[in-house]
Design an enzyme around this catalytic site. Sequence first.
Site, short mmCIF file in Angstrom:
data_model
loop_
_atom_site.label_atom_id
_atom_site.label_comp_id
_atom_site.label_asym_id
_atom_site.label_seq_id
_atom_site.Cartn_x
_atom_site.Cartn_y
_atom_site.Cartn_z
N CYS A 55 -42.98 32.95 -35.48
CA CYS A 55 -41.98 32.01 -34.98
C CYS A 55 -42.07 30.97 -34.40
CB CYS A 55 -40.75 32.82 -34.75
SG CYS A 55 -40.62 34.46 -35.19
C1 BEZ Z 1 -43.97 37.02 -35.03
O1 BEZ Z 1 -43.16 36.16 -35.09
O2 BEZ Z 1 -45.23 37.02 -35.11
C2 BEZ Z 1 -43.60 38.39 -34.50
C3 BEZ Z 1 -42.21 38.79 -34.71
C4 BEZ Z 1 -41.53 39.92 -34.55
C5 BEZ Z 1 -42.50 40.88 -33.80
C6 BEZ Z 1 -43.78 40.46 -33.47
C7 BEZ Z 1 -44.33 39.42 -33.78
#
Ligand code: BEZ
Length: 180
Positions: A55
């Site tokens: 994200c």
């Molecule tokens: C990520 O955006 O990489 C992510 C999202 C939720 C949990 C772990 C990683």
Amino acid sequence: MLGKKVPSVTFRTRVRDESIEGPNPFRWEDKTSDDYFKGKKVVLFSLPGAFTPTCSTYQLPDFEKLFDEFTAEGIDEIYCVSVNDAFVMNAWAKAQGIDKVKVIPDGSGEFTRKMGMLVAKDNLGFGMRSWRYGAIVNDGQVEQWFEEEGFSDNCESDPYGVSSPQNILEKLRDAKVQAA
Ligand code: BEZ
């Protein structure tokens, strides 16, 4: 959610208010779904958590970078929603240098639950969070829907593809060509 109205909820945001003295010049401001969606064509995207790697490295910054290309296609606003409170969402936007995309705090998860997108992420110690999705929402109605595959609780992977800004922009352009 395709063709449906986004749920009517109240979001508890924190906004800067220069009339407030001291080191923390912010106040609560309630914003409704109507405030965000009524009379506007917007991109809404939702993700599992502020400050998480995909994200923060791709999805939010890429929407920010492509903002002007979205507005050229008739998009008025781009909203990033997450099941995080207003303090976390504001801190994340600030840390990322975001000033075009608007972050929406869904701390209680009510909006996400009513969108049918609330999933458990207890496997990561996150509690209930949003499945990753995107949408084109026109005057509150979902016109295009981009849900990552494999919707499930405690998913071991974090699919990211169809809700990327690059894909949503491409599909927005395709829809415009088809409508012409
Ligand atoms: C990520 O955006 O990489 C992510 C999202 C939720 C949990 C772990 C990683």
